[in-house]
Design an enzyme around this catalytic site. Structure first.
Site, short mmCIF file in Angstrom:
data_model
loop_
_atom_site.label_atom_id
_atom_site.label_comp_id
_atom_site.label_asym_id
_atom_site.label_seq_id
_atom_site.Cartn_x
_atom_site.Cartn_y
_atom_site.Cartn_z
N ARG A 74 0.85 -1.20 0.00
CA ARG A 74 0.00 0.00 0.00
C ARG A 74 0.88 1.25 0.00
NH1 ARG A 74 -4.00 -0.11 4.85
NH2 ARG A 74 -5.01 -1.74 3.65
N ARG A 143 -1.79 6.54 9.69
CA ARG A 143 -1.78 6.04 8.31
C ARG A 143 -1.89 7.19 7.31
NH1 ARG A 143 -4.28 0.54 8.35
NH2 ARG A 143 -3.50 -0.46 10.22
N LYS A 211 -3.97 1.15 14.89
CA LYS A 211 -3.89 2.10 13.78
C LYS A 211 -4.53 3.46 14.13
CE LYS A 211 -7.46 -0.47 11.70
NZ LYS A 211 -7.99 -1.06 10.52
N LYS A 213 -6.16 7.08 12.13
CA LYS A 213 -6.54 7.59 10.80
C LYS A 213 -7.00 9.04 10.87
CE LYS A 213 -7.71 3.05 9.14
NZ LYS A 213 -8.74 2.11 8.67
N CYS A 432 -15.02 -3.42 -0.29
CA CYS A 432 -13.63 -3.69 0.09
C CYS A 432 -13.09 -4.82 -0.77
CB CYS A 432 -13.56 -4.07 1.56
SG CYS A 432 -14.16 -5.74 1.87
N CYS A 438 -7.70 -11.04 0.93
CA CYS A 438 -7.76 -10.65 2.34
C CYS A 438 -7.98 -11.86 3.24
CB CYS A 438 -8.87 -9.62 2.57
SG CYS A 438 -8.93 -9.15 4.30
N CYS A 477 -16.18 -8.62 5.79
CA CYS A 477 -16.15 -8.95 7.22
C CYS A 477 -16.46 -7.68 8.01
CB CYS A 477 -14.78 -9.54 7.61
SG CYS A 477 -13.54 -8.32 8.07
N CYS A 481 -13.71 -2.04 6.12
CA CYS A 481 -12.77 -1.25 5.32
C CYS A 481 -13.45 -0.32 4.31
CB CYS A 481 -11.77 -2.16 4.63
SG CYS A 481 -10.79 -3.11 5.79
C1 HEM Z 1 -10.11 -4.13 12.70
C2 HEM Z 1 -10.09 -3.54 11.64
C3 HEM Z 1 -9.41 -3.80 10.31
C4 HEM Z 1 -8.52 -4.75 9.89
C5 HEM Z 1 -7.91 -5.89 10.69
C6 HEM Z 1 -8.27 -4.48 8.49
C7 HEM Z 1 -7.45 -5.24 7.68
C8 HEM Z 1 -7.35 -5.06 6.32
C9 HEM Z 1 -6.70 -5.94 5.41
C10 HEM Z 1 -6.03 -7.24 5.76
C11 HEM Z 1 -6.79 -5.39 4.19
C12 HEM Z 1 -6.19 -5.92 2.91
C13 HEM Z 1 -7.17 -6.51 1.99
C14 HEM Z 1 -6.55 -6.72 0.63
O1 HEM Z 1 -6.16 -5.74 0.00
O2 HEM Z 1 -6.45 -7.86 0.19
C15 HEM Z 1 -7.50 -4.17 4.32
C16 HEM Z 1 -7.78 -3.30 3.29
C17 HEM Z 1 -8.19 -2.01 3.49
N1 HEM Z 1 -8.65 -1.47 4.65
FE1 HEM Z 1 -8.81 -2.43 6.37
N2 HEM Z 1 -8.96 -3.37 8.12
C18 HEM Z 1 -9.67 -2.93 9.19
C19 HEM Z 1 -10.52 -1.84 9.23
C20 HEM Z 1 -10.51 -0.83 8.29
C21 HEM Z 1 -11.28 0.38 8.36
C22 HEM Z 1 -12.24 0.73 9.47
C23 HEM Z 1 -10.97 1.11 7.24
C24 HEM Z 1 -11.47 2.48 6.80
C25 HEM Z 1 -12.18 3.32 7.46
C26 HEM Z 1 -10.02 0.34 6.49
C27 HEM Z 1 -9.47 0.73 5.30
C28 HEM Z 1 -8.93 -0.15 4.43
C29 HEM Z 1 -8.61 0.18 3.08
C30 HEM Z 1 -8.73 1.54 2.45
C31 HEM Z 1 -8.15 -0.99 2.49
C32 HEM Z 1 -7.69 -1.13 1.07
C33 HEM Z 1 -8.64 -1.74 0.17
C34 HEM Z 1 -9.98 -1.10 0.05
O3 HEM Z 1 -10.10 0.07 -0.34
O4 HEM Z 1 -10.97 -1.83 0.32
N3 HEM Z 1 -9.76 -0.82 7.14
N4 HEM Z 1 -7.83 -3.98 5.63
S1 SF4 Z 2 -13.54 -5.42 5.51
FE1 SF4 Z 2 -12.72 -7.36 6.16
S2 SF4 Z 2 -12.80 -8.57 4.28
FE2 SF4 Z 2 -12.90 -6.48 3.65
S3 SF4 Z 2 -10.75 -5.91 3.24
FE3 SF4 Z 2 -11.29 -5.28 5.33
S4 SF4 Z 2 -10.55 -6.92 6.59
FE4 SF4 Z 2 -10.71 -7.74 4.50
#
Ligand code: HEM
Ligand code: SF4
Length: 576
Positions: A74, A143, A211, A213, A432, A438, A477, A481
């Site tokens: 990223r 981030r 994290k 933000k 997402c 993921c 999930c 995201c």
């Molecule tokens: C406990 C909370 C979270 C965990 C463990 C987590 C974990 C991850 C993981 C493993 C990915 C990679 C998926 C892939 O590209 O294959 C991802 C993508 C992403 N996450 Fe999270 N995430 C969490 C919450 C959030 C939240 C609340 C946001 C935004 C408000 C966020 C923003 C993003 C973004 C921008 C990506 C990139 C792909 C996309 O635009 O969908 N994440 N996250």
């Molecule tokens: S919402 Fe859950 S399934 Fe989707 S990218 Fe984030 S961690 Fe992965």
């Protein structure tokens, strides 16, 4: 025995020698495509996640082969701005080292998927050569900093973008680990970046509990979804001048299914600061969270829980103590929407900007539809640069009036529509990544939403609502995201093919939705929403948005405060 209840990650950070761990050794080990579990926690701080292709897991397990490991990388891109030259570099990396796609994220940046271990350093070095980095793109640090989508629209937008860059730079980890590991010790060739030291004056040895933000919005657009983030700034313009910012704290999306002490939460207003104070405010909010945040449970470690547990007045008092001055009273502001305006828009300097709809942010080529090639060709001849929006779209920026036709012609030649003719639901959709990359996904998201939308578009057509803006978001999930809990229609994966359906968020991103139905599949989602669309079309009041209607018509109760997400769950049983 120790009574130290801190999470395992705290010990990994502590023993990491400022994020070094054994990453360098792990990269050199050719016996596996993976790295060690501890190192895979640390590489997040360097902007990269170890993943595996979940589509081929069963087949590889049967053949007793190691999982098909690769890395997601990223980019750190404050405010989402790239030059055309950088776009070309990113495109080349996608083709050479990744899976031939670029993924625009919901936090204004790019992700590469499918980078194998032996190509990691090359990818990081190619990014460095393009004056880009991935430092702190993931991990327990601040981030990517988001800013209202188009810095070229007005002087305020430009100032807000500058602030995003300043905050991002100010809160970067200072460790030399990134340069040592990925760039063989080379410094970035950009004098504006701070020299790397080995102390972490802001973060200390343990970095943050989780994290962090930050975003900056320019009303009336809430295109950065300010209430979903830990720290936010709302630009206040008075008499044509940017006088300062309302500061928001304590937003966040993630929760765990069935654990009601985890919840999404909308941010609260903390106070008002001047433009000169804004970076200092960020630093002090971050240090209070560093010292007060929960380090015993990662599920309750975000700033939103610190504020819930300690109370906003106490949090404000501590921030003001560290600042040495009081924050002002928040000023009036109004948000009207969270979406992007798809199509051409003119900035105050008379230049044109084209916001192109990118379905779920995925830039790729398919036969007869070559989005990646089209954008590359545009980058080759267009000097004005690009901006990634927080809605996973892209802005082709700074186009002279006479160059508009050429850009439209390139898009057309490659089968790409701008998106203005799409349904209002699709224009306002986000998913997402989820499967196959993921590791946390419980259900499909990016690969499923487009077909669900096609089915829902039939229902919308019947109701005469095809052009109406309705915000729909899906995640695989509950981590959230794609910010599903702030969508008028939110869908969150529970199991393969099954989703929880949420309704009733505010169109301007200020109110969370509520659970309406549990474990529903595609057919049931359409069956539940079709009559709702029909009633909305007939019974809505002038200007009433779908989320507001769902509440007025009694489908769900309003989430009246940032932490009241799990109230009224008794109502859910009626439809599930
Ligand atoms: C406990 C909370 C979270 C965990 C463990 C987590 C974990 C991850 C993981 C493993 C990915 C990679 C998926 C892939 O590209 O294959 C991802 C993508 C992403 N996450 Fe999270 N995430 C969490 C919450 C959030 C939240 C609340 C946001 C935004 C408000 C966020 C923003 C993003 C973004 C921008 C990506 C990139 C792909 C996309 O635009 O969908 N994440 N996250
Ligand atoms: S919402 Fe859950 S399934 Fe989707 S990218 Fe984030 S961690 Fe992965």
């Amino acid at each position: 025995m120790t009574d130290d209840k801190r999470t395992k990650n705290e010990f990994i950070k502590e023993g990491s020698r400022q994020l070094r761990g054994t990453i360098a050794e792990g990269l050199a080990d050719v016996s596996t495509g993976a790295i060690s579990e501890d190192d895979s926690q640390l590489t997040k701080f360097h902007g990269t996640y170890l993943q595996d292709d979940r589509d081929v897991r069963p087949e590889r397990a049967k053949k007793k082969l190691e999982k098909a490991y690769s890395f997601m990388i990223r980019v750190r891109l404050p405010g989402g701005v790239t030059t055309s030259k950088q776009w070309l570099a990113l495109d080349a990396i996608a083709g050479t080292y990744a899976n031939h796609t670029l993924r625009l994220t919901t936090r204004q940046t790019f992700q590469f998927h499918g980078v194998i271990k032996s190509n990691m350093k090359r990818t990081m070095q190619a990014l460095n050569a393009a004056l880009l980095d991935t430092l702190a793109a993931c991990g327990d640090v601040n981030r990517n900093v988001l800013a209202a989508s188009n810095p070229y629209l007005s002087k305020t937008h430009a100032a807000v973008h500058d602030l995003a860059v300043k905050i991002s730079e100010h809160l970067l980890p200072q460790t030399g680990a990134y340069h040592e590991i990925w760039l063989d010790g080379e410094q970035v060739i950009d004098e504006t970046r701070p020299a790397k030291k080995d102390e972490e004056p802001i973060y200390g040895t343990h970095y943050l509990p989780r994290k962090f933000k930050i975003v900056i919005a320019v009303p009336p657009s809430n295109d950065v979804d300010i209430f979903a983030h830990d720290l936010g700034y709302i630009a206040i313009v008075e008499g044509g001048k940017l006088v300062g910012y309302n500061v928001t704290v304590g937003g966040g999306m993630g929760m765990t299914h069935g654990e009601h002490d985890t919840f999404p939460r909308t941010a609260d207003l903390l106070g008002f600061c001047t433009p000169e104070q804004a970076v200092d405010v960020a630093e002090k909010v971050v240090t209070v969270q560093r010292d007060w945040g929960n380090r015993e449970s990662r599920k309750r470690a975000r700033l939103k829980y610190t504020i819930e547990d300690r109370g906003l007045p106490n949090f404000r008092a501590e921030v003001e103590k560290r600042l040495g001055y009081k924050l002002g009273e928040p000023r009036p502001y109004e948000f009207t929407s969270t979406g992007d305006v798809i199509g051409w828009e003119q900035g105050s300097d008379k230049k044109w900007h084209l916001t192109l709809f990118i379905e779920n942010g995925r830039i790729k080529d398919l036969p007869g539809w070559s989005l990646r090639t089209a954008l590359r060709e545009i980058a080759e001849l267009h000097p004005g640069g690009f901006v990634v929006t927080a809605n996973q779209n892209v802005i082709i920026a700074n186009v002279a009036a006479k160059a508009k036709a050429k850009i439209e012609a390139i898009l057309k030649e490659h089968g790409i529509a701008i998106g203005t003719d799409l349904s209002g639901l699709r224009r306002n959709s986000m998913a997402c990544v989820a499967l196959p990359t993921c590791g946390l996904a419980l259900a499909e998201s990016e690969r499923f939403l487009p077909e669900l939308l096609t089915a829902l578009e039939e229902s919308l057509d019947k109701a005469g609502l095809k052009d109406d803006d309705i915000v729909i978001r899906m995640t695989g999930c509950p981590n959230g995201c794609a910010r599903p809990y702030l969508a008028e229609i939110g869908l969150v994966g529970r199991n393969p093919g099954l989703y929880n359906l949420y309704l009733g968020a505010a169109f301007n991103g200020s109110r969370l939705n509520k659970l309406y139905a549990e474990d529903v599949d595609k057919v049931r989602i359409v069956r539940l929403l079709e009559p709702l669309f029909a009633r909305y079309a007939k019974e809505r009041e002038e200007g009433e948005h779908f989320g507001d209607f769902a509440i007025r018509a009694g489908y769900v109760r309003a989430t009246t405060a940032g932490n009241r997400f799990h109230d009224d769950l008794d109502l859910v049983k009626a439809v599930s």
